[in-house]
Design an enzyme around this catalytic site. Structure first.
Site, PDB file in Angstrom:
ATOM      1  CB  CYS A 162      62.255 -13.683   8.770  1.00 60.10           C
ATOM      2  SG  CYS A 162      63.810 -13.347   7.942  1.00 60.10           S
ATOM      3  CG  LEU A 168      66.158 -19.322   6.836  1.00 56.95           C
ATOM      4  CD1 LEU A 168      67.011 -20.310   7.620  1.00 56.95           C
ATOM      5  CD2 LEU A 168      65.036 -20.057   6.101  1.00 56.95           C
ATOM      6  CB  ILE A 221      67.975 -15.761   2.347  1.00 57.45           C
ATOM      7  CG1 ILE A 221      67.085 -16.752   3.114  1.00 57.45           C
ATOM      8  CG2 ILE A 221      68.008 -16.087   0.856  1.00 57.45           C
ATOM      9  CD1 ILE A 221      67.451 -18.205   2.942  1.00 57.45           C
ATOM     10  N   GLY A 228      60.373 -12.306   3.864  1.00 54.88           N
ATOM     11  CA  GLY A 228      60.235 -12.503   2.425  1.00 54.88           C
ATOM     12  C   GLY A 228      61.482 -12.140   1.663  1.00 54.88           C
TER      13      GLY A 228
END
Length: 627
Positions: free
Chosen positions: A2, A51, A53, A76
């Site tokens: 991110c 993003l 994940i 992270g």
């Protein structure tokens, strides 16, 4: 993976300009195209780009604890989050999501700043504890994830994942750091904790920053490479090394999105793919970038590994006449960045993103296991330094280094100028000379008299000297490995991969940079890392049952570009337009006649200054954006 950003009022609870926070956060939309989120109170504003994940439906940020007194924005992955969540639940903490972000919140509640010792991963996060009126920032041990910060001209603390977020804020001081040109032309990047800007900083790897209203924050180190009080025996290396790497690979294969790997055909990426193939139930997705000139192309080796492990392999060939992305690079890094392998790194990230959202890489192998040729050269030089006292060595090799011609065009065996120069210096200055993009004497000739005078004797080697004071070993090899872990690794390698991958909304994970693996591997004796002029000796030996000799013991190539050719052909107009531009000539940094001489000699073929001109081109493009 991110992007994070935020602001904190340092004097009084004056509220946060939400529209401004949204504006600057959206400059890093590429880091998180899936979602955005905000939290603001009278003291602090937190912003996030996501993003997705892990926990695709439940990982929205900012994320809070049960009573909303703690908020976090996180960039992270915490790879051991499931084990930590189980432990924290047993202590009575209630979880509302399946994300690793929530683990950090409850770990903070339980252990405070000591929670960092429990995390295994890559991260940069900002946590607001309203009860303590404290903003806590942390960056992972190796510096895989970036974190920039500054104090605005109105006394507001601002932080973000990328420089462009801070420079988009109207109250941020954009005056350039005076030592910028000296540091950049030596390293090819700006080493932590500095940036190109005088009042904007990088939080160094393995550091935290705690902010309270009215107090001046000071970065605090929470992790460093361990002292090498014990060494591993050869049987211990043979027995444990491969299993430790395999375990580091395994925990990085957890994702709720498609996952793959970069495959260059080198030792490190091939080892990662081999171990992924053992752990994966189906074929591993791999990708490689090739070039249409054989001396730059490694795809035949990548293909060899792909065939051996039956991976789902993708390749893309780059035309070495195509320079269309050169000007894009300057926009990715926000400050001067001279590693030309950034271009193929960007392309391989773009290729990988077509099929996966997460890719494993082999980054870190050369730093941990001593794979760089410069390490072997430095050890040989150290032996000579030990044989000759400095009153004899310095004048002798200093003179030889001055009179020996610069022969970049010649076979490597005849390029002795750098070695002779280094032998006249102490260990730190010699290593500074070895790693310099442009050597000290060449920088001096490029700089204007006024700029040289204004530096008052300062050189970029001062940064290495500061790190050398904290080196936990007197072993000559581990000494320079330590310096690389503090400068080259976070400043070049990890910066290159982070920006190139995030520009393509791709997450990259590096198993060889697992901190537990590093702490163990830093105990390997130097003679087991470099033996009989073979770098990464022990690493390669344990890989022999997995990988072919043609991969393990072939000459190292690396991601490189035909710079010298480009500057005499396709990039010659851009070279004249940028390096000899008014913004460079009038910057005060350079002697205009020396810039002209460098360009003329190279274009005419009387000299080969490809690497130096690339550094200057990236610098010129940065300066042109400041004008």
């Amino acid at each position: 993976m991110c992007g994070i950003a935020g602001m904190m009022n340092m004097q009084r609870p004056a509220g946060i300009d939400t529209r401004l926070l949204q504006h600057i956060n959206r400059t890093q939309r590429h880091r998180g195209p899936d979602d955005e989120g905000y939290y603001c109170d009278q003291w602090v504003g937190l912003a996030h780009r996501r993003l997705s994940i892990i926990d695709l439906s439940g990982g929205h940020q900012p994320l809070f604890n049960e009573d909303q007194t703690i908020a976090i924005v996180f960039n992270g992955e915490i790879y051991n989050f499931k084990a930590l969540a189980h432990e924290l639940k047993s202590m009575g903490h209630e979880f509302r999501t399946l994300s690793d972000t929530e683990v950090i919140v409850h770990a903070w509640e339980e252990w405070g700043e000591a929670c960092l010792s429990r995390f295994r991963g890559m991260f940069a996060f900002a946590l607001w504890d309203s009860r303590k009126r404290a903003l806590f920032l942390a960056r992972d041990r190796l510096g895989k994830k970036p974190l920039f910060y500054t104090m605005s001209q109105k006394g507001q603390f601002i932080f973000a994942s990328e420089l462009k977020v801070l420079t988009a804020h109207p109250d941020v001081d954009l005056a350039l750091r005076h030592e910028l040109a000296e540091d950049y032309l030596m390293y090819g990047y700006i080493p932590d904790p500095h940036t190109a800007y005088r009042n904007i900083f990088k939080l160094p790897a393995g550091h935290t920053l705690t902010l309270h209203p009215g107090q001046v924050p000071v970065p605090v180190q929470y992790w460093d490479l361990p002292e090498t009080t014990t060494t591993l025996t050869w049987p211990q290396i043979q027995e444990s090394l491969l299993e430790k790497i395999k375990e580091a690979v395994s925990i990085r294969m957890v994702a709720d999105v498609p996952l793959g790997a970069f495959l260059s055909g080198g030792v490190d990426s091939s080892a990662i793919v081999a171990l992924m193939s053992q752990l994966n139930t189906g074929p591993v997705n791999t990708c490689a970038i090739g070039f249409d000139q054989a001396k730059f192309d490694e795809t035949q080796y990548a293909r060899l590994i792909a065939q051996q492990f039956q991976t789902q392999h993708q390749e893309q060939q780059v035309n070495t006449d195509d320079v269309s992305l050169v000007e894009v690079l300057a926009q990715l890094y926000d400050e001067p960045f001279a590693d030309d392998s950034a271009l193929p790194t960007y392309l391989v990230c773009k290729l990988a993103r077509q099929n996966v959202t997460v890719a494993l890489s082999g980054d870190g192998g050369d730093e941990i296991f001593a794979g760089y040729r410069r390490y072997r050269f430095h050890l040989a030089e150290q032996k000579v330094r030990g044989l000759l006292p400095s009153p004899i060595r310095q004048p002798l090799f200093g003179l030889l280094g001055q009179v020996y011609p610069k022969a970049d065009w010649a076979p490597r065996v005849f390029r002795a100028k750098t070695t002779l120069q280094s032998l006249a210096l102490d260990s730190v200055d010699a290593y500074a000379n070895t790693i310099s993009k442009i050597r000290y004497q060449d920088r001096q000739s490029l700089f204007s008299a006024a700029y040289r005078h204004s530096l008052s004797g300062y050189t970029g080697a001062e940064i290495l000297r500061q790190h050398a004071l904290n080196t936990p070993t007197d072993d000559p090899l581990k000494f320079i490995q330590y310096l690389d872990f503090k400068t080259w690794l976070p400043g070049d390698i990890l910066t290159k991969v982070d920006r190139a991958s995030m520009a393509n909304s791709l997450e990259v994970r590096a198993p060889l940079l697992d901190h537990r693996l590093i702490e163990w591997a830093f105990q390997i004796e130097s003679q087991d890392n470099i033996r009989r002029q073979t770098g990464k000796y022990g690493f390669k030996k344990v890989l022999e049952p997995l990988l072919p000799q043609a991969i393990l013991y072939r000459p190292k190539m690396g991601f490189s570009l035909p710079l010298s050719h480009w500057f005499r052909h396709q990039l010659q107009p851009l070279l004249h337009e940028q390096v000899l531009s008014p913004v460079m000539m009038d910057s005060g940094y350079f002697e205009p006649r020396q810039l002209q001489k460098l360009v003329t000699e190279h274009v005419s073929g009387r000299g080969d200054h490809g690497a130096a001109l690339w550094s200057l081109l990236m610098f010129a493009q940065f300066l042109s954006r400041q004008a």
